[in-house]
Design a protein around this motif. Structure first.
Motif, mmCIF file in Angstrom:
data_model
loop_
_atom_site.group_PDB
_atom_site.id
_atom_site.type_symbol
_atom_site.label_atom_id
_atom_site.label_comp_id
_atom_site.label_asym_id
_atom_site.label_seq_id
_atom_site.Cartn_x
_atom_site.Cartn_y
_atom_site.Cartn_z
ATOM 1 N N GLU B 73 -72.356 58.724 37.866
ATOM 2 C CA GLU B 73 -71.928 57.327 37.766
ATOM 3 C C GLU B 73 -72.019 56.819 36.326
ATOM 4 O O GLU B 73 -71.367 55.856 35.954
ATOM 5 N N LEU B 97 -66.880 62.598 43.363
ATOM 6 C CA LEU B 97 -67.239 61.719 42.243
ATOM 7 C C LEU B 97 -67.048 62.434 40.904
ATOM 8 O O LEU B 97 -66.490 61.880 39.949
ATOM 9 N N ARG B 101 -64.331 61.471 37.941
ATOM 10 C CA ARG B 101 -64.786 61.137 36.581
ATOM 11 C C ARG B 101 -64.533 62.261 35.587
ATOM 12 O O ARG B 101 -64.929 62.160 34.433
#
Lengths: 293, 357
Positions: B73, B97, B101
């Motif tokens: 994150e 995720l 990214r």
């Protein structure tokens, strides 16, 4: 320093090429007598130094040589500490702090225990290190130990972490307490030499892999050759045969031909192999190789 | 924290180690005092405060998911120790995720960097064995040898145990060398010494196309000096056995794609299969995997031999084994030993073979 040293990997099931061979050796050297027979044969060939880990089974070898000092009056031990598996297994099983506590001396002087406790609490690495070194050295009491080595697993871990003071702590303690020269075993010769030089440890005794095929010579064989020729240190070559990947004559010719190699440590299980290797080295270095350099 | 990861990363010429994080304040104090490295007790604070490119996560397995998630994150590239995560659903989320990214991900299945296993992979990928029909993956070593033991490795809730710690390596090698199995059966998770976790793992593996496999793992075997892992693969054209030291191949016939391998036996050793590393600690593979990760970060390389995705496939097999071990035993042949007749007492009772279903 002796020029030809006898190593102990073969006694403890260590072979870098074959697990099966390592296991067969572990079986054969299960009895202390089998180990002693090989050491005696090496002695009779003129190899009067045993470079050994502080494996618990070496204690039996120490007892024997202590009890037979008349037969081996000039025998020397080069202890290499610690026997890392002992610590690694304990850390895996108990965690780092508990493992440390277990290895600090328990018996004997109450003072040592207290000292250990205080050292642990103060994060006094120097105090703890001294106690651990003393615990490892106990089995060699009364024997000659002119050089005491730090094993590569520890040397190289400290190098990687940048824990440089530890080398000085080790060197000072083995000099002061045992009248011995400190030695360092490494798989990373270039990095170690730079570090020791920066610490002001002059002309150190360093044991590293030196072999014709560059096996486990981190930094590259060319760099090793350059350092051997140019830097002031006392080099002991190990893994000269790269666990059998190089033929004996070729291996010995290469290492004995290098400028700067002062000693060779090798292990062998048979009298024939000991004799052959020792004679090959003597051919290159002269018959006095077994004696002091 | 992973002290050997710390040493290897710190020794890498292209990396500046910014900080380390551990929950043991004592270890941090010693490290800081003697090496000057910046230390944190909370990974969130470290990631928030430091300008990082990547992190190495070497913590008890249960914590991997949340730490890896936090790092991704914050747009960090992540190297995570094995096993990847305990819950494959969480693993799927993290794989997504990381892809969103565009992060470099890697899991520490270091056997994929061992020369002998890479050689086995090269031979198998070239079709050396023809049609593969069986694989055997074994791992033995001395970890749990007494009933005690007080670290996270012996706590099931933390992701300890022989299955996660040892067997995952063997499974990952099967996935690497052959393929992930599509089903498992006959799973045995037994305790020998441990109270809370299994010490041995045995199972049958089933592959798409009909090949079978066997898994045999025991971390309570003191006759091994250290962890020893071996994979053997049988095919219509021969057999390959590899361990950390050597790769033994037997080919019935030469294969056009492998001009360097003769029919009959070929043995290659670690001494000639292992490329040198810049820094050596415990084994070339540990340095090689970190170097490969760093290289991936530098180049922004997307593919990775040990990506989260690949490690998730291993987690999924672990999940299959856990489920199979808990399932009631059905569909197998059983031998029932009847009670010996009163008074006779001999062991030759009546034997009845019962076929279930």
């Amino acid at each position: 320093m002796q020029r030809v040293l006898f190593g102990d990997n073969q006694f403890f099931g260590i072979n870098h090429m074959s697990d099966e061979k390592a296991r067969a050796q572990a079986m054969r050297f299960q009895s202390l007598r089998a180990i002693l027979d090989v050491l005696e044969a090496a002695y009779d060939e003129g190899i009067k130094a045993f470079m050994c880990t502080t494996h618990e089974r070496v204690a039996g070898v120490c007892d024997y040589f202590r009890d037979h000092a008349d037969r081996f009056p000039d025998y020397v031990f080069y202890p290499c500490m610690p026997y890392a598996h002992k610590y690694a297994n304990a850390v895996t099983e108990h965690g780092m702090l508990e493992a440390l506590r277990r290895f600090l001396p328990e018996e004997g002087a109450l003072g040592a225990l207290v000292r250990g406790g205080v050292s642990v609490a103060r994060k006094d690495v120097e105090g703890i290190a001294k106690l651990l070194i003393d615990a490892e050295m106990k089995m060699f009491a009364g024997l000659r130990t002119p050089v005491i080595f730090l094993q590569n697993i520890v040397t190289d871990l400290l190098l990687g972490l940048g824990f440089k003071d530890a080398f000085g702590i080790f060197a000072d303690h083995v000099r002061a307490r045992y009248g011995a020269e400190p030695g360092f075993i490494t798989m990373n010769l270039p990095l170690l030499l730079d570090t020791l030089e920066a610490l002001g440890i002059d002309n150190p005794i360093v044991c590293a892999n030196i072999n014709k095929i560059g096996f486990r010579m981190s930094g590259g064989i060319a760099k090793y050759e350059e350092l051997l020729a140019a830097r002031r240190f006392r080099a002991i070559a190990m893994s000269v045969f790269a666990s059998g990947a190089i033929s004996p004559r070729e291996a010995v010719d290469y290492v004995c031909g290098l400028e700067g190699v002062q000693a060779i440590v090798f292990g062998a299980s048979s009298i024939a192999n000991i004799r052959q290797t020792n004679r090959l080295i003597n051919e290159r270095w002269g018959a006095a190789a077994g004696g002091a350099a | 924290m992973g002290i050997s990861h710390h040493a290897i990363v710190n020794a890498h010429p292209d990396v500046r180690l910014a900080a380390v994080c551990d929950s043991t304040q004592y270890v941090l104090d010693v490290l800081n005092k003697y090496t000057g490295v910046k230390c944190y007790g909370d990974y969130r604070r470290m990631i928030d405060a430091e300008e990082l490119d990547c992190v190495v996560v070497s913590t008890p397995s249960r914590t991997h998911g949340e730490i890896v998630g936090y790092a991704l994150e914050h747009d960090l590239h992540v190297f995570c120790e094995k096993p990847f995560v305990l819950d494959p659903q969480e693993g799927e989320r993290l794989v997504r995720l990381a892809r969103e990214r565009n992060r470099v991900t890697q899991v520490g299945y270091h056997y994929r960097f061992v020369g002998a296993f890479r050689e086995a992979k090269r031979l198998l990928a070239a079709g050396a064995l023809g049609s593969i029909h069986h694989v055997r993956a074994e791992a033995y070593g001395p970890v749990a040898l007494r009933p005690k033991g007080s670290t996270w490795r012996t706590a099931r809730s933390e992701g300890g145990g022989c299955l996660y710690d040892y067997a995952s390596h063997a499974i990952d090698l099967v996935n690497y060398l052959v393929a992930p199995p599509i089903a498992v059966g006959g799973t045995v998770l037994n305790k020998i010494f441990s109270r809370d976790v299994e010490d041995e793992v045995y199972a049958t593996l089933h592959f798409a196309g009909g090949a079978s496999g066997q898994l045999a793992v025991n971390w309570s075997d003191e006759s091994y000096r250290r962890m020893t892992t071996k994979v053997s693969v049988w095919g219509s054209n021969g057999r390959i056995s590899a361990d950390r030291q050597e790769c033994q191949t037997y080919l019935r016939e030469r294969v056009a794609a492998l001009p360097d391998v003769d029919a009959g036996w070929t043995v290659r050793y670690t001494t000639d299969l292992t490329p040198p590393v810049w820094f050596y600690l415990r084994g070339e593979e540990y340095s090689a995997q970190i170097d490969y990760f760093i290289d991936g970060v530098k180049r922004g390389r997307a593919e990775n031999v040990n990506s989260f995705e690949s490690a998730l496939a291993t987690d999924q097999v672990v999940q299959l084994l856990l489920r199979d071990a808990e399932a009631p035993r059905t569909g197998s042949s059983e031998l029932h030993v009847a009670r010996p007749p009163r008074g006779r007492g001999g062991f030759l009772g009546s034997l009845k073979r019962k076929f279930a279903g």
